[in-house]
Design an enzyme around this catalytic site. Structure first.
Site, PDB file in Angstrom:
ATOM      1  N   TYR A 175     -12.152   7.103 -12.381  1.00  0.00           N
ATOM      2  CA  TYR A 175     -12.420   5.843 -11.676  1.00  0.00           C
ATOM      3  C   TYR A 175     -13.140   4.839 -12.574  1.00  0.00           C
ATOM      4  O   TYR A 175     -12.698   3.712 -12.740  1.00  0.00           O
ATOM      5  CB  TYR A 175     -13.245   6.131 -10.423  1.00  0.00           C
TER       6      TYR A 175
ATOM      7  N   TYR B 117      -4.132 -10.413 -20.357  1.00  0.00           N
ATOM      8  CA  TYR B 117      -3.138 -11.273 -19.699  1.00  0.00           C
ATOM      9  C   TYR B 117      -3.667 -12.697 -19.570  1.00  0.00           C
ATOM     10  O   TYR B 117      -2.906 -13.663 -19.676  1.00  0.00           O
ATOM     11  CB  TYR B 117      -2.759 -10.704 -18.335  1.00  0.00           C
TER      12      TYR B 117
ATOM     13  N   ASP C 202       0.852  -1.189   0.000  1.00  0.00           N
ATOM     14  CA  ASP C 202       0.000   0.000   0.000  1.00  0.00           C
ATOM     15  C   ASP C 202       0.891   1.243   0.000  1.00  0.00           C
ATOM     16  O   ASP C 202       1.921   1.261   0.679  1.00  0.00           O
ATOM     17  CB  ASP C 202      -0.915   0.025   1.236  1.00  0.00           C
TER      18      ASP C 202
ATOM     19  N   GLN D 195      -3.484 -14.048 -23.360  1.00  0.00           N
ATOM     20  CA  GLN D 195      -2.160 -14.173 -23.961  1.00  0.00           C
ATOM     21  C   GLN D 195      -1.180 -14.996 -23.129  1.00  0.00           C
ATOM     22  O   GLN D 195      -0.304 -15.665 -23.684  1.00  0.00           O
ATOM     23  CB  GLN D 195      -1.573 -12.784 -24.227  1.00  0.00           C
TER      24      GLN D 195
ATOM     25  N   LEU E 160       9.912 -12.862  -2.371  1.00  0.00           N
ATOM     26  CA  LEU E 160       9.121 -14.049  -2.068  1.00  0.00           C
ATOM     27  C   LEU E 160       9.522 -15.176  -3.012  1.00  0.00           C
ATOM     28  O   LEU E 160       9.773 -14.946  -4.195  1.00  0.00           O
ATOM     29  CB  LEU E 160       7.627 -13.752  -2.226  1.00  0.00           C
TER      30      LEU E 160
ATOM     31  N   ASP F 296       4.244   1.981  -3.919  1.00  0.00           N
ATOM     32  CA  ASP F 296       3.260   2.344  -4.930  1.00  0.00           C
ATOM     33  C   ASP F 296       3.329   1.320  -6.053  1.00  0.00           C
ATOM     34  O   ASP F 296       4.358   1.189  -6.714  1.00  0.00           O
ATOM     35  CB  ASP F 296       3.556   3.748  -5.471  1.00  0.00           C
TER      36      ASP F 296
ATOM     37  N   ARG G 229     -18.554   8.865   0.742  1.00  0.00           N
ATOM     38  CA  ARG G 229     -19.587   7.938   0.296  1.00  0.00           C
ATOM     39  C   ARG G 229     -20.775   8.004   1.243  1.00  0.00           C
ATOM     40  O   ARG G 229     -20.673   8.466   2.379  1.00  0.00           O
ATOM     41  CB  ARG G 229     -19.021   6.516   0.201  1.00  0.00           C
TER      42      ARG G 229
ATOM     43  N   SER H 125      -6.582   1.262  -5.168  1.00  0.00           N
ATOM     44  CA  SER H 125      -7.211   2.369  -5.883  1.00  0.00           C
ATOM     45  C   SER H 125      -8.020   3.177  -4.889  1.00  0.00           C
ATOM     46  O   SER H 125      -8.652   2.618  -3.993  1.00  0.00           O
ATOM     47  CB  SER H 125      -8.149   1.891  -6.999  1.00  0.00           C
TER      48      SER H 125
ATOM     49  N   LEU I  26      -6.407  -4.717  -5.146  1.00  0.00           N
ATOM     50  CA  LEU I  26      -7.461  -3.827  -4.658  1.00  0.00           C
ATOM     51  C   LEU I  26      -7.026  -2.367  -4.625  1.00  0.00           C
ATOM     52  O   LEU I  26      -7.817  -1.501  -4.241  1.00  0.00           O
ATOM     53  CB  LEU I  26      -7.897  -4.254  -3.250  1.00  0.00           C
TER      54      LEU I  26
END
Length: 315
Positions: A149, A163, A32, A166, A68, A56, A190, A79, A77
């Protein structure tokens, strides 16, 4: 131990998903940039189960950044999700849903991992059919104030499907409908945090337009259960799912429910409807029920009670 990468992990929905993954035995690499999230949402998890990486995703995290060896699933997620934030961060919202989505897909490709894209009901724009089914193409203004958005998410779906076609990425696309619950920001903009905060502060509830526009509200634990089902079920490569509550309510009806849950008289203040604000939102969840075995369990009354309890602790 299974491993998941979650982008946007410090945000409202992302942090609840991390809780679920940890409870199910996963190690989570939580990514994040903290533009709208906070690591306070994940303070309950130590480094032995959650790697918290302030990064980012529009910059690709190579092996030196994200060391990893194996990853089972990448869940994207990241955004801004509220009009207040995605207008403030309009260019960043476009980038994270385009460049950021491709970088998350590259991570899935690198680790031969399953990929879950968090999309939105906003891809339907101001829909001309109700309820909305996954096969509906939408009715979207491509250069309006919400386009950063709406169109960002539509592009994210398009590149994810390429993705899949292909490179054979095993992906699933989830369109979320008005998720709400604890850890939402009170100034989010919201309707749920707006109404709950205003009720707690003794203010009139701000209703845009005539209040007859509709929304469908899904409590966060239900939304997360849908994400987890999509992330763990076999045989769903390339599928798109609506994840939301099919109980459609007008904004005025919702205002009444909020006042009742908060134990306050209903007072409203009407303001002009913002540009491109959708007139209706209602998911057809037949596909999720059939292929995921998923449907929402938490009633609006129960969800609002839990949401009010959280906001009382914060306001």
């Amino acid at each position: 131990m299974k491993t998941a990468i979650v982008t946007g992990a410090a945000g409202f929905m992302g942090s609840h998903l991390v809780d679920k993954l940890v409870a199910e035995g996963y190690f989570v690499a939580a990514i994040d940039n903290l533009s709208t999230g906070t690591w306070d949402n994940l303070e309950q998890h130590g480094p032995e189960r959650v790697l918290k990486l302030t990064w980012d995703i529009t910059e690709y995290p190579d092996e030196t950044i994200l060391p990893l060896s194996e990853v089972d699933v990448v869940i994207h997620l990241a955004s801004a999700a509220s009009p207040v934030h995605y207008r403030r961060l309009a260019l960043e919202t476009l980038r994270v849903n385009s460049i950021g989505t491709e970088n998350a897909l590259k991570l899935a490709k690198r680790y031969h991992a399953r990929f879950v894209l968090g999309s939105t009901s906003e891809v339907y724009g101001d829909p001309q059919i109700s309820p909305q089914v996954e096969s509906y193409w939408g009715h979207v203004n491509p250069n309006g104030v919400r386009a950063c958005y709406d169109e960002g998410k539509r592009y994210g779906e398009a590149i994810a499907m390429e993705y899949h076609r292909q490179f054979g990425i095993d992906l699933r696309i989830l369109r979320f409908f008005n998720c709400y619950g604890p850890r939402m920001q009170s100034e989010d903009g919201r309707v749920v945090p707006n109404f709950v905060r205003q009720a707690l502060e003794g203010q009139a509830l701000t209703v845009y337009g005539d209040g007859m526009q509709t929304r469908s509200f899904c409590y966060v634990s239900d939304e997360v259960a849908g994400i987890y089902a999509a992330a763990t079920r076999e045989g769903l490569a390339g599928e798109v799912f609506n994840i939301g509550n099919p109980e459609e309510r007008t904004i005025m009806n919702f205002a009444q429910a909020v006042a009742k849950a908060g134990g306050v008289p209903l007072h409203t203040e009407f303001r002009p409807l913002p540009p491109d604000d959708p007139t209706n939102r209602c998911p057809d969840i037949t596909k999720a029920q059939t292929l995921l075995g998923w449907s929402p369990k938490v009633s609006l009354e129960e969800g609002l009670e839990k949401t009010f309890a959280y906001f009382r602790s914060k306001i």
